[in-house]
Design a protein around this motif. Structure first.
Motif, mmCIF file in Angstrom:
data_model
loop_
_atom_site.group_PDB
_atom_site.id
_atom_site.type_symbol
_atom_site.label_atom_id
_atom_site.label_comp_id
_atom_site.label_asym_id
_atom_site.label_seq_id
_atom_site.Cartn_x
_atom_site.Cartn_y
_atom_site.Cartn_z
ATOM 1 N N UNK A 49 0.434 -7.892 -4.104
ATOM 2 C CA UNK A 49 0.057 -6.820 -5.021
ATOM 3 C C UNK A 49 1.087 -5.717 -4.868
ATOM 4 N N UNK A 50 1.807 -5.431 -5.954
ATOM 5 C CA UNK A 50 2.850 -4.417 -5.911
ATOM 6 C C UNK A 50 3.739 -4.508 -7.129
ATOM 7 N N UNK A 54 -2.701 1.229 -7.489
ATOM 8 C CA UNK A 54 -3.988 0.660 -7.103
ATOM 9 C C UNK A 54 -3.961 -0.453 -6.086
ATOM 10 N N UNK A 55 -2.901 -0.557 -5.307
ATOM 11 C CA UNK A 55 -2.827 -1.656 -4.349
ATOM 12 C C UNK A 55 -3.856 -1.522 -3.226
ATOM 13 N N UNK A 56 -4.221 -0.320 -2.861
ATOM 14 C CA UNK A 56 -5.243 -0.150 -1.812
ATOM 15 C C UNK A 56 -6.568 -0.746 -2.277
ATOM 16 N N UNK A 57 -6.882 -0.565 -3.531
ATOM 17 C CA UNK A 57 -8.102 -1.153 -4.098
ATOM 18 C C UNK A 57 -8.001 -2.678 -4.086
ATOM 19 N N UNK A 76 0.814 -1.214 0.000
ATOM 20 C CA UNK A 76 0.000 0.000 0.000
ATOM 21 C C UNK A 76 0.850 1.267 0.000
ATOM 22 N N UNK A 77 2.151 1.148 0.224
ATOM 23 C CA UNK A 77 3.038 2.313 0.146
ATOM 24 C C UNK A 77 3.511 2.586 -1.287
ATOM 25 N N UNK A 78 3.277 1.651 -2.201
ATOM 26 C CA UNK A 78 3.642 1.862 -3.609
ATOM 27 C C UNK A 78 2.716 2.936 -4.181
ATOM 28 N N UNK A 79 3.263 3.832 -4.948
ATOM 29 C CA UNK A 79 2.498 4.963 -5.464
ATOM 30 C C UNK A 79 1.890 4.662 -6.828
ATOM 31 N N UNK A 80 0.629 5.017 -6.988
ATOM 32 C CA UNK A 80 -0.031 5.040 -8.280
ATOM 33 C C UNK A 80 -0.327 3.710 -8.941
#
Length: 181
Positions: A102-103, A44-47, A38-42
């Motif tokens: 996911x990342x 969509x991992x939060x989704x 979730x720290x990866x930018x841009x």
């Protein structure tokens, strides 16, 4: 990040595995380790975390004793955290393990595939070894990794996740499955 729903990916490898599923149960418990950067930018991992949490919640309902999960995200998502998880799990014959990532990923000069988390890098080979070291009947590695910046609307799942599919896939099969998307 490709916006394929986890359900689509499950359907894909379910088709590959169901034809070889053993008639007798080989696993009594499924543990899912959700590793979401979730720290990866841009990307969509939060989704992805929302989707996986919802699907697993549907599957676990009334089956909490047979299906468990651990979520690792943000600053706690490191190679050491993942490897320690499987070391601390110890020997788990009779279990099925599902690792979901996911990342970002990359291929190293050594030819191995690496999970390139915001807070570290883990060779897929080391992950496979750690999971196999538990003695679990089934180990599944499923990575949903960046590869496209094209935006499109994700398909909505028409029905809740079905237990029968998970039971056949995770409780009636054995071995190592390693899927990269």
């Amino acid at each position: 990040m490709k916006r394929w729903l986890p359900g689509f990916l499950f359907s894909l490898f379910l088709a590959l595995l169901c034809s070889t599923a053993a008639a007798a149960r080989v696993s009594t418990h499924l543990h899912v380790l959700l590793d979401i950067d979730t720290d990866a930018k841009g990307i969509g991992t939060s989704r992805d975390l929302e989707i996986w949490s919802r699907v697993l919640g549907e599957i676990r309902q009334g089956r909490e004793g047979r299906v468990s999960r651990t979520v690792v995200q943000g600053r706690t998502l490191t190679p050491d955290t993942i490897l320690k998880f499987y070391r601390d799990l110890g020997q788990r014959p009779g279990w099925a393990l599902l690792f979901v990532y996911s990342g970002h990923v990359a291929t190293g000069a050594d030819g191995d595939h690496y999970l390139t988390m915001t807070h570290g890098r883990l060779a897929r080979g080391r992950l496979r070894n750690a999971m196999e070291g538990t003695g679990a009947n089934l180990q599944v590695i499923l990575t949903d990794c960046c590869g496209s910046i094209t935006r499109f609307a994700a398909v909505q799942r028409p029905v809740p996740a079905e237990w029968a599919m998970f039971e056949q896939l995770f409780f009636e099969t054995g071995g190592m499955v390693d899927i990269l998307s």
